[in-house]
Design an enzyme around this catalytic site. Structure first.
Site, PDB file in Angstrom:
ATOM      1  N   CYS A  82      23.393  15.197 -31.946  1.00 19.62           N
ATOM      2  CA  CYS A  82      22.622  14.213 -32.717  1.00 19.62           C
ATOM      3  C   CYS A  82      21.133  14.566 -32.767  1.00 19.62           C
ATOM      4  CB  CYS A  82      22.882  12.816 -32.178  1.00 19.62           C
ATOM      5  SG  CYS A  82      22.480  11.549 -33.381  1.00 19.62           S
ATOM      6  N   HIS A 185      28.403  12.271 -30.903  1.00 15.73           N
ATOM      7  CA  HIS A 185      28.144  12.222 -29.457  1.00 15.73           C
ATOM      8  C   HIS A 185      29.423  12.354 -28.629  1.00 15.73           C
ATOM      9  CE1 HIS A 185      23.974  10.664 -29.713  1.00 15.73           C
ATOM     10  NE2 HIS A 185      24.406  10.123 -30.837  1.00 15.73           N
ATOM     11  N   GLU A 187      29.677  13.178 -25.696  1.00 19.28           N
ATOM     12  CA  GLU A 187      29.395  12.759 -24.314  1.00 19.28           C
ATOM     13  C   GLU A 187      29.701  11.281 -24.088  1.00 19.28           C
ATOM     14  OE1 GLU A 187      27.228  13.453 -26.617  1.00 19.28           O
ATOM     15  OE2 GLU A 187      25.517  12.071 -26.529  1.00 19.28           O
TER      16      GLU A 187
HETATM   17  N1  GLN Z   1      18.080   9.151 -35.390  1.00 20.12           N
HETATM   18  C1  GLN Z   1      17.783   9.922 -34.224  1.00 20.12           C
HETATM   19  C2  GLN Z   1      16.802  11.033 -34.522  1.00 20.12           C
HETATM   20  O1  GLN Z   1      16.506  11.344 -35.618  1.00 20.12           O
HETATM   21  C3  GLN Z   1      19.027  10.523 -33.603  1.00 20.12           C
HETATM   22  C4  GLN Z   1      19.917   9.458 -33.037  1.00 20.12           C
HETATM   23  C5  GLN Z   1      20.756   9.890 -31.890  1.00 20.12           C
HETATM   24  O2  GLN Z   1      20.536  10.921 -31.251  1.00 20.12           O
HETATM   25  N2  GLN Z   1      21.711   9.075 -31.576  1.00 20.12           N
HETATM   26  O3  GLN Z   1      16.307  11.632 -33.619  1.00 20.12           O
END
Ligand code: GLN
Length: 212
Positions: A82, A185, A187
């Site tokens: 992410c 994610h 994890e």
């Molecule tokens: N929206 C977040 C970003 O741009 C990422 C969100 C996340 O890691 N769950 O960093």
């Protein structure tokens, strides 16, 4: 038997403990990385989910930005989930103008791509390199990959279903050499198959260095 590889988890912000637990289960020895000296020691590194703008700012103030770019160029295995994908990209749409990029993946990502209404959602995805059925993928204010360069291997896309709307077919997992990233994610789900895939890659890099 080969030793357990030491895999760092960038611990400036985000879901560090969850990644560390998954790495331990996947056969690595996880440790937090906050300082340059800690980065120098690890065989691989995870960039967790969190907020890429904050993580990028903290990377700069901890003096980690250039040492990390250099280790990635030298072949350090890295896995970003992410916000980690956002950091690894060469370029970001809808980022902050002062957001730093690690440039570990030849991809352009769109931050918070799934739209405000869809803050988070879950779906099952086939992921290339992960056997024994689909991965349950949790997306939280996730990016997607808008463009991927020729050397980037696409590992997963959002299935093209009626509900998917604008997200249909979007790339959400990639690999380039020893750098992996997912928009979701793993994890958070208790399924450590993606971490195992990454740890296998770390082991193979350790062997490669030992044989030099
Ligand atoms: N929206 C977040 C970003 O741009 C990422 C969100 C996340 O890691 N769950 O960093």
């Amino acid at each position: 038997m080969q030793r357990r590889p030491e895999v760092g988890v960038l611990a400036v912000q985000g879901d560090v403990a969850e990644h560390a637990a998954m790495l331990d289960r996947a056969g690595a020895r996880a440790r937090p990385v906050r300082r340059v000296a800690e980065l120098a020691d690890v065989d691989g590194l995870v960039l967790p989910g969190g907020e890429s703008t904050t993580m990028s700012r903290l990377l700069a103030s901890f003096g980690l930005l250039d040492p990390l770019r250099e280790r990635i160029r030298d072949g350090l295995p890295v896995y970003g989930s992410c916000a980690g994908l956002v950091l690894l990209a060469r370029r970001v749409y809808d980022g902050r103008p002062d957001q730093h990029q690690l440039d570990g993946l030849d991809v352009v990502v769109r931050r918070n791509a799934f739209g405000r209404q869809v803050d988070s959602f879950e779906t099952d995805l086939e992921v290339r390199g992960v056997d024994d059925g689909p991965v349950h993928a949790v997306f939280i204010r996730a990016p997607w990959v808008e463009k991927a360069g020729a050397d980037v291997e696409v590992l997963a896309r959002i299935p093209d279903t009626a509900e998917a709307g604008a997200a249909a077919d979007r790339i959400v997992a990639v690999r380039q050499g020893r750098v992996f990233a997912t928009a979701f994610h793993p994890e958070l789900t208790g399924d450590e198959r993606l971490h195992r895939l990454f740890v296998r890659n770390v082991r193979s890099r350790v062997r490669e260095l030992e044989e030099r």
